[in-house]
Motif scaffolding. Structure first.
Motif, PDB file in Angstrom:
ATOM      1  N   PRO A 311      15.741  -7.401 -17.351  1.00  0.00           N
ATOM      2  CA  PRO A 311      16.422  -7.894 -16.149  1.00  0.00           C
ATOM      3  C   PRO A 311      16.065  -9.323 -15.747  1.00  0.00           C
ATOM      4  CG  PRO A 311      15.698  -5.635 -15.830  1.00  0.00           C
ATOM      5  CD  PRO A 311      15.136  -6.078 -17.150  1.00  0.00           C
ATOM      6  N   PHE A 312      14.812  -9.734 -15.917  1.00  0.00           N
ATOM      7  CA  PHE A 312      14.409 -11.041 -15.439  1.00  0.00           C
ATOM      8  C   PHE A 312      13.832 -11.947 -16.521  1.00  0.00           C
ATOM      9  CE2 PHE A 312      14.059  -8.062 -11.898  1.00  0.00           C
ATOM     10  CZ  PHE A 312      14.882  -8.684 -10.957  1.00  0.00           C
ATOM     11  N   VAL A 313      13.746 -11.445 -17.708  1.00  0.00           N
ATOM     12  CA  VAL A 313      13.154 -12.229 -18.786  1.00  0.00           C
ATOM     13  C   VAL A 313      13.788 -11.813 -20.107  1.00  0.00           C
ATOM     14  CG1 VAL A 313      11.281 -10.603 -19.201  1.00  0.00           C
ATOM     15  CG2 VAL A 313      10.960 -12.999 -19.797  1.00  0.00           C
ATOM     16  N   THR A 314      13.909 -12.768 -21.028  1.00  0.00           N
ATOM     17  CA  THR A 314      14.404 -12.501 -22.378  1.00  0.00           C
ATOM     18  C   THR A 314      13.284 -12.820 -23.358  1.00  0.00           C
ATOM     19  OG1 THR A 314      16.682 -13.035 -21.773  1.00  0.00           O
ATOM     20  CG2 THR A 314      16.126 -13.123 -24.105  1.00  0.00           C
ATOM     21  N   ILE A 315      12.997 -11.891 -24.242  1.00  0.00           N
ATOM     22  CA  ILE A 315      11.889 -12.043 -25.188  1.00  0.00           C
ATOM     23  C   ILE A 315      12.450 -12.237 -26.591  1.00  0.00           C
ATOM     24  CG2 ILE A 315       9.844 -10.953 -26.184  1.00  0.00           C
ATOM     25  CD1 ILE A 315       9.578  -9.367 -23.569  1.00  0.00           C
TER      26      ILE A 315
END
Length: 325
Positions: A311-315
């Motif tokens: 939801p708040f970060v892309t890895i």
């Protein structure tokens, strides 16, 4: 023969994160710690998953450190790790909206994916790229601007009685009747000249001393870091380097780390690279700024990279194909 590095699969990474969270919860026993040591020794894949989880855990930052050292850590779950990521990203969002940081006192700002052109009182124009902050100070003797963050294209009106100077971090760019671009990147500031000539000096140099000034001509660029001097000019295609003003990003064998830094200007949330090897992977292509997710899709399709969207970060993490490179 050099031993190839292997990478953990998603299921092992998830399990490693669960174990790291529990071991940091304040409820883990010595036996729990010993079991984790045994678990990570089962295979190179297990060890890699453990290292990635530890790196992600430690990389959460000061907010995570404070929570880890408080009573709240007794109730931490894997979801809390993601929540901390959201907290960090939320801080970045406050920064972008102007509630904290240089945006609070800048004259002009742009948000995520926003571009803006400003006409100055002398007839000069400044086009701000996304995520930028700028202040302007005009006097009878000079035109002085400060780019606090982001990227801007300067089209300078001729006025030989008042030098046009842009300060950006630890350097000054001076121009008369020219067009140039300044891009504040994570590790350095890049000055690109589209038309005319500019002089770039380190901020520590005295303004009246031109001995440290590097002259940059059309279709050339220089860069400087926080503690270094200005580099020698190198020839580039300025139309490619400033394609953002036409709504495009053009990459020609550009390191993935640099691509990610640019991409974060046009989409919400942080992007985290879990392996140093990923930073050097090269990206080539022409992309539309209005479709930033297509850039991530292209990266996942053409490079040995797995993209995990939260939801708040892309890895971004390596996949098995990187072992064969």
């Amino acid at each position: 023969m050099m031993k190839q590095k292997t990478f953990a699969d998603i299921s092992l990474s998830d399990e490693a994160i669960d174990r790291i969270v529990y071991l940091s919860s304040g409820r883990a026993t010595e036996q729990d710690h010993a079991q984790f040591i045994h678990w990570r020794r089962q295979s190179p894949q297990h060890e890699m998953a453990a290292q990635e989880a530890e790196a992600l855990w430690l990389g959460i930052g000061t907010a995570g450190k404070n929570l880890r050292s408080s009573e709240k850590r007794r109730h931490m779950t894997r979801r809390t790790v993601l929540g901390l990521g959201a907290f960090v990203v939320g801080g970045a969002a406050l920064h972008q909206t102007g509630l904290i940081g240089p945006r609070l006192y800048a004259d002009y700002t742009t948000g995520i994916g926003e571009q803006r052109t400003i006409t100055l009182t002398d007839g000069s124009a400044v086009t701000l790229n996304a995520g930028s902050a700028l202040s302007v100070h005009m006097t009878e003797t000079e035109r002085r601007l400060t780019l606090y963050e982001g990227q801007a294209l300067f089209t300078v009106a001729k006025d030989h009685t008042r030098p046009f100077i842009v300060e950006a971090q630890n350097g000054r760019t001076r121009a008369l009747g020219t067009i140039f671009d300044i891009d504040i990147k994570p590790e350095q500031v890049v000055v690109t000249v589209i038309e005319g000539t500019v002089g770039v000096t380190p901020a520590r140099a005295q303004p009246q001393n031109t001995n440290n000034m590097v002259i940059v001509q059309e279709n050339s660029r220089v860069q400087y870091a926080k503690t270094g001097s200005v580099s020698a000019p190198e020839y580039i295609d300025s139309n490619i380097e400033t394609a953002w003003r036409r709504g495009k990003l053009i990459f020609n064998a550009k390191p993935l780390g640099d691509v990610v830094a640019e991409l974060e200007r046009y989409r919400s949330g942080n992007i985290i690279l879990t392996s140093k090897q990923l930073y050097a992977l090269q990206v080539t292509g022409v992309f539309d700024l209005s479709q930033p997710e297509e850039i991530l899709q292209a990266i996942e399709t053409t490079l040995p990279v797995s993209v995990i969207r939260l939801p708040f970060v892309t890895i971004l993490r390596p996949n098995a194909a990187l072992n064969n490179l």
